[in-house]
Design an enzyme around this catalytic site. Sequence first.
Site, PDB file in Angstrom:
ATOM      1  N   GLU A  82       0.830  -1.208   0.000  1.00  0.00           N
ATOM      2  CA  GLU A  82       0.000   0.000   0.000  1.00  0.00           C
ATOM      3  C   GLU A  82       0.867   1.263   0.000  1.00  0.00           C
ATOM      4  O   GLU A  82       0.549   2.242  -0.684  1.00  0.00           O
ATOM      5  CB  GLU A  82      -0.927  -0.020   1.223  1.00  0.00           C
ATOM      6  CG  GLU A  82      -2.250   0.687   0.979  1.00  0.00           C
ATOM      7  CD  GLU A  82      -3.326   0.242   1.961  1.00  0.00           C
ATOM      8  OE1 GLU A  82      -3.953  -0.801   1.705  1.00  0.00           O
ATOM      9  OE2 GLU A  82      -3.534   0.924   2.974  1.00  0.00           O
ATOM     10  N   GLU A 132       1.972   1.700  -3.466  1.00  0.00           N
ATOM     11  CA  GLU A 132       0.882   2.268  -4.268  1.00  0.00           C
ATOM     12  C   GLU A 132       0.791   3.775  -4.028  1.00  0.00           C
ATOM     13  O   GLU A 132       0.602   4.557  -4.959  1.00  0.00           O
ATOM     14  CB  GLU A 132      -0.466   1.664  -3.841  1.00  0.00           C
ATOM     15  CG  GLU A 132      -0.839   0.362  -4.495  1.00  0.00           C
ATOM     16  CD  GLU A 132      -2.244  -0.046  -4.047  1.00  0.00           C
ATOM     17  OE1 GLU A 132      -3.216   0.349  -4.693  1.00  0.00           O
ATOM     18  OE2 GLU A 132      -2.345  -0.759  -3.018  1.00  0.00           O
ATOM     19  N   CYS A 174      -8.595  -2.538   3.688  1.00  0.00           N
ATOM     20  CA  CYS A 174      -8.424  -3.799   4.423  1.00  0.00           C
ATOM     21  C   CYS A 174      -9.671  -4.209   5.184  1.00  0.00           C
ATOM     22  O   CYS A 174      -9.728  -5.299   5.719  1.00  0.00           O
ATOM     23  CB  CYS A 174      -7.223  -3.793   5.352  1.00  0.00           C
ATOM     24  SG  CYS A 174      -6.554  -2.220   5.682  1.00  0.00           S
ATOM     25  N   SER A 182      -7.201   1.306  -2.722  1.00  0.00           N
ATOM     26  CA  SER A 182      -6.000   0.494  -2.793  1.00  0.00           C
ATOM     27  C   SER A 182      -6.410  -0.882  -3.292  1.00  0.00           C
ATOM     28  O   SER A 182      -7.381  -1.462  -2.800  1.00  0.00           O
ATOM     29  CB  SER A 182      -5.376   0.381  -1.410  1.00  0.00           C
ATOM     30  OG  SER A 182      -4.508  -0.729  -1.378  1.00  0.00           O
ATOM     31  N   LYS A 188     -15.377 -10.811   7.664  1.00  0.00           N
ATOM     32  CA  LYS A 188     -14.284 -11.636   7.144  1.00  0.00           C
ATOM     33  C   LYS A 188     -14.812 -12.975   6.649  1.00  0.00           C
ATOM     34  O   LYS A 188     -14.213 -13.594   5.781  1.00  0.00           O
ATOM     35  CB  LYS A 188     -13.207 -11.843   8.213  1.00  0.00           C
ATOM     36  CG  LYS A 188     -12.438 -10.575   8.566  1.00  0.00           C
ATOM     37  CD  LYS A 188     -11.360 -10.234   7.553  1.00  0.00           C
ATOM     38  CE  LYS A 188     -10.762  -8.857   7.800  1.00  0.00           C
ATOM     39  NZ  LYS A 188      -9.937  -8.393   6.669  1.00  0.00           N
ATOM     40  N   GLU A 244     -15.606 -12.128   3.240  1.00  0.00           N
ATOM     41  CA  GLU A 244     -14.440 -11.789   2.419  1.00  0.00           C
ATOM     42  C   GLU A 244     -13.759 -13.023   1.829  1.00  0.00           C
ATOM     43  O   GLU A 244     -13.253 -12.971   0.711  1.00  0.00           O
ATOM     44  CB  GLU A 244     -13.433 -10.995   3.263  1.00  0.00           C
ATOM     45  CG  GLU A 244     -12.264 -10.445   2.452  1.00  0.00           C
ATOM     46  CD  GLU A 244     -11.222  -9.745   3.325  1.00  0.00           C
ATOM     47  OE1 GLU A 244     -10.932 -10.238   4.431  1.00  0.00           O
ATOM     48  OE2 GLU A 244     -10.707  -8.704   2.901  1.00  0.00           O
ATOM     49  N   GLU A 300     -10.352 -13.655  -6.817  1.00  0.00           N
ATOM     50  CA  GLU A 300      -8.997 -13.336  -6.374  1.00  0.00           C
ATOM     51  C   GLU A 300      -8.713 -13.845  -4.963  1.00  0.00           C
ATOM     52  O   GLU A 300      -7.564 -13.831  -4.522  1.00  0.00           O
ATOM     53  CB  GLU A 300      -8.784 -11.816  -6.448  1.00  0.00           C
ATOM     54  CG  GLU A 300      -8.726 -11.315  -7.879  1.00  0.00           C
ATOM     55  CD  GLU A 300      -9.663 -10.155  -8.144  1.00  0.00           C
ATOM     56  OE1 GLU A 300     -10.260  -9.635  -7.190  1.00  0.00           O
ATOM     57  OE2 GLU A 300      -9.810  -9.773  -9.320  1.00  0.00           O
ATOM     58  N   CYS A 351     -10.985  -2.228  14.236  1.00  0.00           N
ATOM     59  CA  CYS A 351     -11.242  -3.654  14.487  1.00  0.00           C
ATOM     60  C   CYS A 351     -11.373  -3.975  15.977  1.00  0.00           C
ATOM     61  O   CYS A 351     -12.035  -4.940  16.340  1.00  0.00           O
ATOM     62  CB  CYS A 351     -10.140  -4.501  13.887  1.00  0.00           C
ATOM     63  SG  CYS A 351      -9.816  -4.089  12.169  1.00  0.00           S
TER      64      CYS A 351
END
Lengths: 157, 584
Positions: free
Chosen positions: B281, B284, B302, B322, B361, B364, B370, B512
């Site tokens: 990141e 980037e 994230c 990102s 998650k 996710e 991907e 989180c």
Amino acid sequence: MEEKAVSIEIKNLVEKWKGKEGNLIMILHEIQNHHGYVPRDISLKLSEMLDVPLARIYEVITFYNYFKLSPPGKHRISVCMGTACYLKGAPSLIEEIKDLLDVEEGKTTKDGLFHLDVVRCLGCCGLSPVLMIDDKVYGKVKKAEIADILAKHGKEG
Amino acid sequence: MAKVVKAKINGILLRVAEGTTILEAARSVQIKIPTLCKHPDLPASAACGICIVKAKGSNKMLRACCTPLEEGMEITTHDPEIVEIRRTVIELILSNHPNDCLKCGRNNNCELQKLTADFGITEEQFPQFLRDLPKDSSTNTIVLEPQKCILCGRCVEVCQDNQDVWALSFIERGIKTHISPAGQIQLGESPCVRCGQCSAHCPTGAIVEKDETGKVWDALRSEGKYCVVQIAPAVRVAIGEAFGFPMGANLTKKLYALLRRLGFKAVFDTSFAADVTIMEEASEFEERLLSGKKPLPLITSCCPAWVDFMEKFHPDMIEHFSSCKSPHEILGVLSKTYYAKKNNIDPAKIFNVSIMPCTAKKYEITRSNEMFASGYQDVDISLTTRELARMIKQAGIDFTTLPDEECDSILGEYAGAGVIFGATGGVMEAALRTAYNFITGKELGKVEFENVRGLKGVKESEVELDGKKIKIAVAHGLGNVEYVLGKIRQAKAQGKEMPYHFVEVMACVGGCVGGGGQPYMVTDELRRNRAEGLYQDDNDKQIRCSHQNPYIKRLYEEFLEKPLSDKAENLLHTHYKGRPVYRR
């Protein structure tokens, strides 16, 4: 419903009530009056144009009895459950209608022909038990007569 | 200075600031008024009526949760009549609540169950009237059981007001009122972004995380599987709450030991993969800042609930995102490629379990193709902190006295930067530490960026990189995003300079540490303590910056070549696409 037609209809309504307090409920009123219910695709469009979450629109629609979420039946059956009718056997009439038409209270039959509502006092207790189909009143109804009454309206289509 | 009011509660004279509720005032003199719908983290909704009290001279009962104490009031919080009314309220709630306690996800951890026990209710006073409302597991992350709902309104409050998602609302009225998405649809077809804040705030079992501990036990027992595990930063400072540790206690090394005892063959740390995220990141960011090929600001990605929220509500922001995967996914793919190769393990046999503070998650891990970059599903199962707490209890391990152990090194040792990912502002701070080095070639003297820490909803700040002022924003709680995105959109529309260069967003308040999969009854005090545990961990580390982590250097030398290499792009990056807010 065609996407384009929906957009124009809603656009005009939104324009008309723009910036006015309580506009959501007024717009929903107009939609309900026009369609006989509030179609979901219209609600989705409305949510976008008024920038009001769909969840809020549904909170309003489902809070007030006046708004419906499904198209009304062609014929509205209102069975009276006022005190007199209740005592004279209205519950058995409702059961019979539910059985014959396979429909729940407040709902419309699958073929869209009949909508069943349970109401309080139609104002002619002397005729109890009473039911109405559209604007026709039936008095002193017996359970055995229900099938014939329904058939009469059903045939008219 | 706020005005002070003087009043009496149960004969005790007290002075409190004007506006203090009777509930809070009573607490300050050690009087506990029972509550049910009130969550310390949310405004009072006055839905349940458990907290009623009497005021002298008034024949009305007052709700302590939402009534301010007034000058000269004489409040009685407990007398036989009040207790009897409270009991009746509970009995009435129970008459609409299934008696499924033994088989409920909240058994032994339910606010209604606790009150019922406290009041010694052992019989049904009113006949049961249960609403015929189906269970909804369509999100695959949380399970909605509206039949168990007591209509306290906490989930609706967090979903609508805190998170601005509006997946849940009160539908219909009176006896028919229930929580539901808009219309005859399932939660999986609604705007729900699976943040799980509803489940973290629900007092009963009406919304719980989808329990997948059974699948993990099965995998651990299966001989053909090589089970590995990773723990997220925020888990280590919250799991202790389920075992009587003080708030914010950092149990990293006990967790490593525990997970090994549960039968995992290798124990990894998601904080290590957070260091990898930072390498990518920060690169980037450097590329966007220097080459200008892609637009600024760069926005962090994230948080899977934030990604889902952006894809549904703000797809015009995709070019700012990102492309780097979350640390959790990066650890998954590295375990089935780099680790598998180095240790000569068939990646088909590796079963990667992640322990996360998060319900999103679970979504996710199959979000897009991907997430199968290793050729297998990179993370097989994602458990929440709450599920891990249950597994520990089932395993019969005395967690409190377990000796410390170390993690498995090649995907474990993390820099301080990796662990602060768990707190709001942490990703920004970690990225700035490394971006500074990438852009200037120098190292920071002082690595702390205090301006991005703390619980303020939107934190805007400026940092200097090589004489250039970098404008940053950190938002947490999805309800705070609109402000930041609005400024970006406005600048775009007017062709003006962008208000920010770099933006961090976390879906949950506090980041989180306040995640939807964390232990119940979160408050700001708890969020601060959990975050403090992470900052302390960072502080104690010799290596504070991701790019200085020797294991990260080795990973790039041996496997990934350099940040944003073709290999890194293939394994560690992803794409985004607009998604419908409503599927139906």
